[in-house]
Every structure is written in structure tokens, then in C-alpha cells.
Scaffold this motif. Sequence first.
Motif, PDB file in Angstrom:
ATOM      1  N   ASN A 155      52.433  66.407  60.298  1.00 33.16           N
ATOM      2  CA  ASN A 155      53.350  66.948  61.151  1.00 33.16           C
ATOM      3  C   ASN A 155      53.224  66.115  62.702  1.00 33.16           C
ATOM      4  OD1 ASN A 155      55.028  68.421  62.973  1.00 33.16           O
ATOM      5  ND2 ASN A 155      53.435  70.071  62.947  1.00 33.16           N
ATOM      6  N   SER A 157      54.949  65.941  65.037  1.00 30.91           N
ATOM      7  CA  SER A 157      55.784  66.526  66.117  1.00 30.91           C
ATOM      8  C   SER A 157      55.171  66.360  67.684  1.00 30.91           C
ATOM      9  CB  SER A 157      56.355  68.014  66.025  1.00 30.91           C
ATOM     10  OG  SER A 157      57.111  67.989  64.692  1.00 30.91           O
ATOM     11  N   SER A 171      60.229  67.597  68.243  1.00 27.41           N
ATOM     12  CA  SER A 171      60.201  68.362  67.011  1.00 27.41           C
ATOM     13  C   SER A 171      61.042  68.034  66.031  1.00 27.41           C
ATOM     14  CB  SER A 171      60.599  69.801  67.704  1.00 27.41           C
ATOM     15  OG  SER A 171      60.470  70.814  66.660  1.00 27.41           O
ATOM     16  N   GLY A 174      59.814  64.978  64.117  1.00 31.77           N
ATOM     17  CA  GLY A 174      58.758  65.361  63.446  1.00 31.77           C
ATOM     18  C   GLY A 174      59.070  66.231  62.096  1.00 31.77           C
ATOM     19  N   VAL A 175      60.274  66.889  62.064  1.00 33.47           N
ATOM     20  CA  VAL A 175      60.598  67.476  60.870  1.00 33.47           C
ATOM     21  C   VAL A 175      61.166  66.637  60.136  1.00 33.47           C
ATOM     22  CG1 VAL A 175      62.334  69.164  60.164  1.00 33.47           C
ATOM     23  CG2 VAL A 175      61.019  69.957  62.122  1.00 33.47           C
ATOM     24  N   GLN A 178      58.354  64.625  58.472  1.00 23.94           N
ATOM     25  CA  GLN A 178      57.750  65.400  57.290  1.00 23.94           C
ATOM     26  C   GLN A 178      58.760  65.649  56.204  1.00 23.94           C
ATOM     27  OE1 GLN A 178      56.880  69.786  57.573  1.00 23.94           O
ATOM     28  NE2 GLN A 178      54.718  69.146  57.932  1.00 23.94           N
ATOM     29  N   ILE A 290      51.498  69.999  52.693  1.00 26.96           N
ATOM     30  CA  ILE A 290      52.945  70.533  53.264  1.00 26.96           C
ATOM     31  C   ILE A 290      53.440  71.648  53.214  1.00 26.96           C
ATOM     32  CG2 ILE A 290      55.192  69.703  53.617  1.00 26.96           C
ATOM     33  CD1 ILE A 290      54.323  66.907  52.817  1.00 26.96           C
ATOM     34  N   ASP A 296      48.146  69.679  60.103  1.00 30.01           N
ATOM     35  CA  ASP A 296      49.096  68.653  60.662  1.00 30.01           C
ATOM     36  C   ASP A 296      48.511  67.250  60.235  1.00 30.01           C
ATOM     37  OD1 ASP A 296      50.488  70.697  61.901  1.00 30.01           O
ATOM     38  OD2 ASP A 296      49.238  70.502  63.840  1.00 30.01           O
TER      39      ASP A 296
END
Length: 303
Positions: A155, A157, A171, A174-175, A178, A290, A296
Motif C-alpha cells: 500500500n 498510498s 490514495s 496507491g489503490v 495495489q 492484500i 502495508d
Amino acid sequence: MTTSFGKDRYSLAVTGYPGHEERVLHLRNVNRKIAQTREYLNWRYRQLPGNPPARIAWLESERGEAVGMAAAIFRAFWVNDKLESVAVVGDISLDARLRGRGLGQQLLMGLSHDLVKHTSNHRALVIPTEAARRSLDTLGWRSAGKLIPYVCLLNPSIRLARILRSKFIGSVLGVLAQSTLAILSKLQVRNGFSIHITDDFDSMFDRLWTCLPKAGLIMSDRSFKTLAWRYRDHPNSFFRVARFIYRGELRGYVIFKADLAERECTIQDVVVANESDLPCMLALFLGYCIEQGSVDFIRLVLS
């Protein structure tokens, strides 16, 4: 053995652990930032089946006060397909007031000579501090490798938000990162393989370890009894085991420890029956982490 420095005289003595538990606890803790308990040291110094008892070298003042120590704890290793006891040196401690005077080197010299005298294969290893490494180099020990840390960001983010100075953009990216990692991991998973998370060990681990090729390698023992002592019986840490199963057979495992406060997962050990299964195994483990949503990043240190 007696060493003199100015008006001070120090002698070297070698003992076992039983009967000296409180002495070890005091000297170790007074020279460490993080204190340990008697329970932890009893676990650490436990004599496992087939291994000699630990040997501890002491540096003592004329009054009999222990001002330094270094321990050798014997553990099972496979050396070129042969099971041997190897001395693992640790708990090297010296009174801070006496450092820089050559006493640490004298202490390690005494332990080294004792190991040569009392072990048949003369094999020992240590992961030293820089000061201890310099002394060991002088005494003829040699560097056999390095520990290399790896980190996998699950993660990113927070880090991206700091770099981009935007929590929203960090964010979103980051999404996206991932999700990409999750997709790439799934592409590595092979049909028939599955992951099972447990807290203990059983006879399946012995069967896997027995079948594992060991010729031309040096590996610490991973039999059921050793794994149970090292991980299940650890007094301070709780470890979990990710088993990788194919058609009812254990093909490999990852032993890990999760720190939920720091949102990190540390891999302690990785064993796989066939190297070609490793990408699939790690992909399944990444997918598990995950899905948990509480990690993270993952840390792994390789030799």
C-alpha cells in the motif's frame, strides 16, 4: 587465561548455561537497549536433541565479577547432506567502561580457542556488530556472506502522498498500484495450488524436509522438532505459517510475523520443494496479505 591492563587483571573462564542463568541475564541486559526475560534466555539456550550444551566464555575481574561474556549455542545444520552441530555465537557483551582496550578481542579469542578444543568439526558462525567483526577478522574468522533486506510495498498510498504532497492523488495512485500488484500476483498462481494459514507444525513438514535436496548446501535444520522450538515455542513472538498445498501435499511454506501496529509483515523463513514453485508460492502469499487489508509492506531478509 589471565589478561593484565595497567593495574587491572582479568581472567577468562568457560562454563555452561545451567547455574549461570541470572549472570547471563544481568550482563546481557545491562549492555543492550532492549532487556530480555529469564524465560526468553531459557528458550534461547535450550539444548536441543543431538546437540552439545552451550558454552559461555566469561571475562572476570580479580573480584570475580563478570564484566564480559560471549556464548556459543549449538544448533543443527545440514552441511553437504550431512547433519552436524554448528556453534552459533551470540550474546557478546562487554562492560561499556572497558571497551576500546582490547578486552573484547581477548574474550572472543578465548571462546574461539575453546570451540576448537571442544568441537570436532570446528564449525561456527556469528552475525556480529561492527566492533565484534573487527575483532573476529583479527582472530582469523572470515566473512561468508551478507544479509540483504527486501521490501514489498503493498500500500504505497502514504509514501506517494508525501512525495506528491497530495493525500487524494496518493490514495488514488496507491489503490491503482495495489490493484496492479494483485493482478500480477494472480497471473503467477498455478492451477491446483492453494494457501492455508496455520499456527503450528506437523508431520507434513518432516516429509517435505526429508525430500528436500541438501547436497552442496549449508542449511539450518527445518525438521518438525526444530521448527516447533524456533517458532511455536518462542516466548516473545507469535508466528504464523502459510502452507502451500498441491493435491494434498505440502510443497512449501512461509513463516511470518505480523505487526499490526506498524502494519508490516516480516517473513522469517521460506522453504520450497521445487524452485519452479517459488513464484506461485510468493504470489499466493502476496494475495493473502492484500486480502487481509492490515499490511502495508512485507519485509524479507535473504542471505
